[in-house]
Design an enzyme around this catalytic site. Structure first.
Site, PDB file in Angstrom:
ATOM      1  N   ASN A  39       0.835  -1.190   0.000  1.00  0.00           N
ATOM      2  CA  ASN A  39       0.000   0.000   0.000  1.00  0.00           C
ATOM      3  C   ASN A  39       0.877   1.250   0.000  1.00  0.00           C
ATOM      4  O   ASN A  39       1.966   1.268   0.557  1.00  0.00           O
ATOM      5  CB  ASN A  39      -1.002   0.003   1.159  1.00  0.00           C
ATOM      6  CG  ASN A  39      -0.384  -0.089   2.536  1.00  0.00           C
ATOM      7  OD1 ASN A  39       0.547  -0.851   2.771  1.00  0.00           O
ATOM      8  ND2 ASN A  39      -0.928   0.680   3.469  1.00  0.00           N
ATOM      9  N   GLU A  41       0.193   5.167   0.731  1.00  0.00           N
ATOM     10  CA  GLU A  41      -0.725   6.212   1.154  1.00  0.00           C
ATOM     11  C   GLU A  41      -0.301   7.560   0.586  1.00  0.00           C
ATOM     12  O   GLU A  41       0.843   7.756   0.178  1.00  0.00           O
ATOM     13  CB  GLU A  41      -0.759   6.295   2.686  1.00  0.00           C
ATOM     14  CG  GLU A  41      -1.352   5.079   3.325  1.00  0.00           C
ATOM     15  CD  GLU A  41      -1.377   5.140   4.838  1.00  0.00           C
ATOM     16  OE1 GLU A  41      -1.994   4.234   5.430  1.00  0.00           O
ATOM     17  OE2 GLU A  41      -0.784   6.064   5.442  1.00  0.00           O
ATOM     18  N   CYS A  50      -3.830   0.578  -2.967  1.00  0.00           N
ATOM     19  CA  CYS A  50      -3.826  -0.652  -2.174  1.00  0.00           C
ATOM     20  C   CYS A  50      -2.719  -1.588  -2.644  1.00  0.00           C
ATOM     21  O   CYS A  50      -2.291  -1.542  -3.808  1.00  0.00           O
ATOM     22  CB  CYS A  50      -5.162  -1.363  -2.297  1.00  0.00           C
ATOM     23  SG  CYS A  50      -6.563  -0.452  -1.607  1.00  0.00           S
ATOM     24  N   GLU A  52      -2.894  -4.803  -3.233  1.00  0.00           N
ATOM     25  CA  GLU A  52      -3.357  -5.693  -4.297  1.00  0.00           C
ATOM     26  C   GLU A  52      -3.307  -5.002  -5.659  1.00  0.00           C
ATOM     27  O   GLU A  52      -2.902  -5.607  -6.656  1.00  0.00           O
ATOM     28  CB  GLU A  52      -4.795  -6.168  -4.016  1.00  0.00           C
ATOM     29  CG  GLU A  52      -4.959  -6.930  -2.721  1.00  0.00           C
ATOM     30  CD  GLU A  52      -5.247  -6.055  -1.509  1.00  0.00           C
ATOM     31  OE1 GLU A  52      -5.778  -6.594  -0.528  1.00  0.00           O
ATOM     32  OE2 GLU A  52      -4.968  -4.830  -1.530  1.00  0.00           O
ATOM     33  N   CYS A  83     -10.101  -4.930   0.024  1.00  0.00           N
ATOM     34  CA  CYS A  83     -11.254  -4.030   0.017  1.00  0.00           C
ATOM     35  C   CYS A  83     -12.154  -4.374  -1.181  1.00  0.00           C
ATOM     36  O   CYS A  83     -11.770  -5.142  -2.068  1.00  0.00           O
ATOM     37  CB  CYS A  83     -10.783  -2.579  -0.048  1.00  0.00           C
ATOM     38  SG  CYS A  83     -10.116  -2.065  -1.649  1.00  0.00           S
ATOM     39  N   CYS A  86     -10.567  -3.681  -4.594  1.00  0.00           N
ATOM     40  CA  CYS A  86      -9.520  -4.651  -4.952  1.00  0.00           C
ATOM     41  C   CYS A  86     -10.111  -6.020  -5.266  1.00  0.00           C
ATOM     42  O   CYS A  86      -9.587  -6.751  -6.099  1.00  0.00           O
ATOM     43  CB  CYS A  86      -8.469  -4.746  -3.853  1.00  0.00           C
ATOM     44  SG  CYS A  86      -7.354  -3.321  -3.871  1.00  0.00           S
TER      45      CYS A  86
END
Length: 130
Positions: A39, A41, A50, A52, A83, A86
């Site tokens: 990830n 940010e 993310c 993935e 999520c 994803c």
């Protein structure tokens, strides 16, 4: 290197200065090659990426479009699932039966298939005949 090892290693590279919630993901492509992502940010929160999605982008950038297995790891009290966004991204490149292994840094694991994680996924059947 195993999927778990790849996901664990890349998790350390996550850029998570705001949440301190580092996530690593590794996917095994149809060729057997492993691609990983973490990830990333951003201070403008919705602009983050993310783990993935990063692994998928690496796979596609390498010219592959089929995934056979997924491993996601985070430092959480229970395994963390991808999520919703994803899940849809994974479903774009993997069949319903593809296993998604969700792990924690302390060794807990849960296995589900893409079909179990995203029943009724939006797919090309929905746009046929257009």
């Amino acid at each position: 290197m195993s999927l778990k090892q790849a996901a664990t290693a890349v998790r350390e590279n996550a850029h998570a200065p705001y949440s301190n919630f580092k996530v690593g993901a590794a996917i095994r492509a149809g060729s057997g090659t492993i691609y990983s992502g973490c990830n990333v940010e951003n201070v403008a929160y919705p602009e983050g990426t993310c783990a993935e999605a990063g692994a998928i982008a690496a796979m596609v950038a390498a010219g592959e479009t089929e995934l056979d297995e997924v491993y996601v790891i985070a430092d959480a009290p229970m395994p963390v699932s991808p999520c919703g966004g994803c899940r849809q991204k994974l479903a774009e490149f993997g069949a319903d039966h593809v296993p998604v292994i969700m792990g924690t840094v302390d060794g807990q694991e849960q296995v589900m298939t893409l079909g179990e994680l995203l029943p009724g996924a939006f797919n090309t059947d929905h746009i046929q005949g257009r």
